[in-house]
Design a protein around this motif. Structure first.
Motif, PDB file in Angstrom:
ATOM      1  N   ILE A  27       0.189  -1.311  -0.150  1.00  0.00           N
ATOM      2  CA  ILE A  27       0.090   0.401   0.278  1.00  0.00           C
ATOM      3  C   ILE A  27       0.791   1.085   0.172  1.00  0.00           C
ATOM      4  N   THR A  28       1.882   1.398   0.922  1.00  0.00           N
ATOM      5  CA  THR A  28       2.985   2.029   0.887  1.00  0.00           C
ATOM      6  C   THR A  28       3.921   2.293  -0.741  1.00  0.00           C
ATOM      7  N   LYS A  29       3.908   1.968  -0.766  1.00  0.00           N
ATOM      8  CA  LYS A  29       4.757   1.602  -2.013  1.00  0.00           C
ATOM      9  C   LYS A  29       4.153   2.158  -3.121  1.00  0.00           C
ATOM     10  N   ALA A  30       2.634   1.450  -3.731  1.00  0.00           N
ATOM     11  CA  ALA A  30       1.630   1.414  -4.489  1.00  0.00           C
ATOM     12  C   ALA A  30       1.158   3.663  -4.270  1.00  0.00           C
ATOM     13  N   LYS A  31       0.924   4.416  -2.874  1.00  0.00           N
ATOM     14  CA  LYS A  31       0.836   5.624  -2.466  1.00  0.00           C
ATOM     15  C   LYS A  31       2.187   6.339  -3.453  1.00  0.00           C
ATOM     16  N   ASP A  32       3.555   5.553  -2.560  1.00  0.00           N
ATOM     17  CA  ASP A  32       4.026   6.850  -2.683  1.00  0.00           C
ATOM     18  C   ASP A  32       4.740   6.562  -4.956  1.00  0.00           C
ATOM     19  N   ASP A  33       4.607   5.602  -5.254  1.00  0.00           N
ATOM     20  CA  ASP A  33       4.335   5.172  -6.708  1.00  0.00           C
ATOM     21  C   ASP A  33       3.368   6.408  -7.646  1.00  0.00           C
ATOM     22  N   ILE A  34       2.163   6.579  -7.094  1.00  0.00           N
ATOM     23  CA  ILE A  34       1.019   7.211  -7.201  1.00  0.00           C
ATOM     24  C   ILE A  34       1.865   9.099  -6.688  1.00  0.00           C
ATOM     25  N   PHE A  35       2.405   9.285  -5.747  1.00  0.00           N
ATOM     26  CA  PHE A  35       2.840  10.179  -6.339  1.00  0.00           C
ATOM     27  C   PHE A  35       3.708  10.705  -6.726  1.00  0.00           C
ATOM     28  N   ASP A  36       5.061  10.099  -6.718  1.00  0.00           N
ATOM     29  CA  ASP A  36       5.530  10.037  -7.735  1.00  0.00           C
ATOM     30  C   ASP A  36       5.398  10.270  -9.740  1.00  0.00           C
ATOM     31  N   ARG A  37       4.133   9.304 -10.251  1.00  0.00           N
ATOM     32  CA  ARG A  37       3.654   9.538 -11.116  1.00  0.00           C
ATOM     33  C   ARG A  37       3.458  11.491 -11.102  1.00  0.00           C
ATOM     34  N   ILE A  38       2.908  11.489 -10.628  1.00  0.00           N
ATOM     35  CA  ILE A  38       1.505  13.022 -10.882  1.00  0.00           C
ATOM     36  C   ILE A  38       3.058  14.140 -10.278  1.00  0.00           C
ATOM     37  N   GLU A  39       3.836  13.841  -9.459  1.00  0.00           N
ATOM     38  CA  GLU A  39       4.885  14.564  -9.577  1.00  0.00           C
ATOM     39  C   GLU A  39       5.683  14.305 -10.277  1.00  0.00           C
ATOM     40  N   ASN A  40       5.808  13.362 -11.223  1.00  0.00           N
ATOM     41  CA  ASN A  40       6.725  13.778 -12.773  1.00  0.00           C
ATOM     42  C   ASN A  40       6.283  14.333 -14.171  1.00  0.00           C
ATOM     43  N   HIS A  41       4.848  14.066 -13.688  1.00  0.00           N
ATOM     44  CA  HIS A  41       3.651  14.324 -15.073  1.00  0.00           C
ATOM     45  C   HIS A  41       3.929  16.511 -14.722  1.00  0.00           C
ATOM     46  N   GLN A  42       3.544  16.487 -13.708  1.00  0.00           N
ATOM     47  CA  GLN A  42       3.851  18.182 -13.340  1.00  0.00           C
ATOM     48  C   GLN A  42       5.062  19.023 -14.412  1.00  0.00           C
ATOM     49  N   ILE A  43       6.360  18.441 -12.869  1.00  0.00           N
ATOM     50  CA  ILE A  43       7.705  18.454 -13.206  1.00  0.00           C
ATOM     51  C   ILE A  43       7.601  18.766 -15.096  1.00  0.00           C
TER      52      ILE A  43
END
Length: 640
Positions: A27-43
């Motif tokens: 669950i924690t990995k999935a959350k971090d993965d979602i966050f990373d995807r959002i961050e990468n898209h914004q960046i």
């Protein structure tokens, strides 16, 4: 043994905890993965915009250095123009956007601030401590600063403005978003649930560990003898069903004359000797061996049959030797301690461990009877037997022999060397097998010790002897144990046959084993007085092999002392034995007792005894036991 239930529960809880930790981690990995995807898209989006702005700045003013960049934004109109362009990036997710550069003293200063609120002034100093601001100048590539406020996913994106291969300034964009916060708030209860669940399981595991620990502590108390710190009978009962006897030899250990130590020095001294002896036992065995206090001064030793050069006999002998050489001191008194050992080399051949213990106990009985402080092994006895029936006989074998009337007595003459006549005969039990082979008592008596079958055998022997000698003038001796005298049926039988037949009673001698442990001396004296009252005689058998309580022997007014064969058989070679026998004869005469020497097996022994002027002799040199009464003319056949 260890309780299986607690370990199974602990194992299942452990697996469950691992499963929940695995889910929580995913669950924690999935959350971090979602966050990373959002961050990468914004960046990626912001980086694309900043690249275009950078190109426009560099091209429009031909920026070559940081001074050029400063000059560009020093123009208020130019600054306001680029602020409007950059401010188009500001959304609910992008709060702050500004351009920085380093002055001549390497201090960061604002060149432009496109923020809507809390705007910085041109050339205002920008205090920074984060290493990424310096790293962008060295590495010449974008830097991401993740802030500690993870719930808002607050990060700063640094983008370099590069001209002629040098960083002349940088964009600093602060990004935040509610999407990450919404995701976090959605996942948070699930994470909390699993955290609570994992904590609960860990608590259950801790409770299970405490139960297991408590079990081991309690188990140690239940299975450990408090005095000797060895295992006790409870432990033997616990492991019996799981013990593979094929991997062990079995020995019974007994401290010699322990009752005499208690009687002489007191029970505290006895406890001290037991504790010290058990320490020597434990130091003398291997880690794979099992030592159990079986009862009183008796110990059971399970010797693990490892593939090494040390045999079970070697271990028993080492143990016996270590006890014998030890000096036991209690209240300035030195107490000499020895141990007798009965060994069964192959207990797995028996039906169960109790049967194996009986045989080892029988070997212990023989070790004590043969002089104590020795090891007697079951296999060694097997090889020593000359009878064609070479195996030890159990209780059922003796019962069957009694039922079939195959129990009989052999008689060995006791010789009066002064008159040249047979003084009397000793009755010795034998069993005739179904194929007419005579079985010696060594093959069946040890297994009967303290059993009801032993008493039944004694009754049959008494009956045979009473019938055979009822109507003649010859004298006879009958072996009887102290435990036999305590048996009411045997006592009743003796009284019934001898009370009103003084003619028979006066010709009977009861030979009492001196090597028997006599717990109640007063009761022993009462039973001897009963035999005297019936007009029978009393002989102390195997004198010199036991404790030899001289006062007790004098008090019971025995008629004869039969000196133990272990002192007689080497009297022609061992001067020490000669002196001991001489002292016993002197003591007997001073106490009005006659002496009998058994085990007279050679002419040399016979002649040595003549020098001592012993009263009577008995042994194979004079005559072997026979089924019929040997006459005078048949004596000394082996002498010629």
């Amino acid at each position: 043994m260890v309780k299986k239930k607690e370990f199974i529960i602990f194992f299942l809880l452990f697996l469950l905890a691992l499963f929940f930790v695995y889910i929580y981690n995913n669950i924690t990995k999935a959350k971090d993965d979602i966050f990373d995807r959002i961050e990468n898209h914004q960046i990626e989006q912001i980086s694309s915009i900043l690249k275009n702005i950078e190109k426009d700045i560099l091209d429009s003013a031909e920026i070559k250095s940081s001074k050029d960049l400063f000059s560009l934004f020093n123009d208020e109109n130019m600054r306001e123009s680029y602020e409007r362009i950059i401010s188009l990036m500001l959304t609910s997710n992008v709060k702050y956007a500004y351009i920085l550069y380093k002055d001549e003293k390497d201090r960061f200063r604002f060149l432009l601030d496109a923020s809507k609120t809390d705007k910085a002034e041109f050339y205002q100093k920008f205090d920074v401590t984060l290493s990424e601001y310096e790293a962008i100048y060295r590495e010449k590539k974008p830097q991401i600063i993740k802030q500690h406020d993870i719930e808002n996913l607050y990060l700063t994106y640094l983008y370099p403005i590069i001209s002629n291969g040098h960083v002349v300034g940088l964009f600093s964009i602060d990004i935040t978003t509610n999407i990450q916060k919404i995701i976090l708030e959605s996942i948070k209860p699930l994470e909390t649930f699993f955290v609570v669940l994992i904590i609960f399981i860990l608590l259950l595991m801790a409770m299970t560990i405490m139960q297991i620990f408590h079990y081991f502590v309690t188990r140690k108390k239940i299975f450990t003898d408090t005095l000797t710190k060895t295992f006790n009978r409870n432990y033997l009962e616990e492991i019996s069903s799981m013990l593979n006897l094929e991997h062990y030899s079995l020995a019974m250990l007994d401290l010699d004359k322990f009752k005499a130590i208690n009687d002489t020095y007191g029970h505290k001294a006895g406890d001290y000797v037991l504790a010290q002896a058990s320490r020597i036992f434990k130091d003398s065995i291997r880690d794979s061996d099992i030592l159990i206090r079986y009862g009183g001064e008796e110990f059971l030793l399970l010797i693990h049959n490892r593939n090494d050069s040390e045999s079970n006999i070697d271990i028993c002998e080492r143990l016996r030797h270590n006890v014998s050489k030890e000096h036991f001191y209690y209240d300035t008194n030195e107490i000499k301690v020895h141990v007798s050992i009965g060994l069964h080399k192959h207990p797995s051949l028996e039906k169960n461990i109790q049967e194996a213990i009986k045989i080892a106990d029988g070997m212990l009985y023989i070790a004590k009877k043969n002089g104590r402080n020795r090891v007697i092994a079951y296999d060694e006895l097997e090889h020593a037997k000359t009878s064609s029936s070479a195996s030890s006989k159990d209780i059922s074998y003796v019962k069957e022999a009694l039922d079939d009337e195959r129990v009989l007595c052999y008689f060995q003459p006791i010789y009066n060397h002064k008159s040249g006549e047979i003084f009397k005969y000793e009755a010795l039990v034998r069993i005739v097998s179904k194929n007419n082979t005579v079985i010696s008592p060594m093959q069946f008596l040890p297994q009967l010790k303290h059993t009801n079958m032993h008493y039944k055998l004694t009754q049959r022997i008494l009956l045979i002897v009473f019938e055979k000698f009822r109507n003649n003038q010859k004298l006879v001796s009958i072996n009887i144990n102290f435990s036999d005298l305590m048996n009411p049926d045997i006592e009743e039988m003796i009284i019934k046959n001898l009370k009103n037949n003084h003619h028979l009673a006066s010709r009977i001698t009861f030979e009492i084993l001196e090597s028997d442990e006599i717990d109640d001396v007063e009761l022993f004296k009462q039973k001897i007085n009963l035999l005297h009252s019936l007009k029978t005689k009393v002989s102390i058998d195997d004198f010199g092999s036991g404790y030899s309580n001289f006062k007790t022997i004098i008090d019971v007014e025995a008629n004869f002392l039969k000196i133990d064969g272990s002192l007689i058989k080497n009297i022609d070679k061992n001067n020490k034995d000669f002196r001991v026998v001489k002292s016993i004869i002197h003591f007997a005469r001073q106490s009005n007792m006659q002496t009998i020497a058994e085990f007279v097996h050679s002419k040399e022994v016979y002649e040595k005894l003549l020098l001592l002027d012993i009263d009577y002799m008995q042994g194979f040199y004079i005559s072997a036991p026979e089924a019929s009464l040997v006459e005078r003319e048949e004596l000394f056949k082996t002498a010629f």
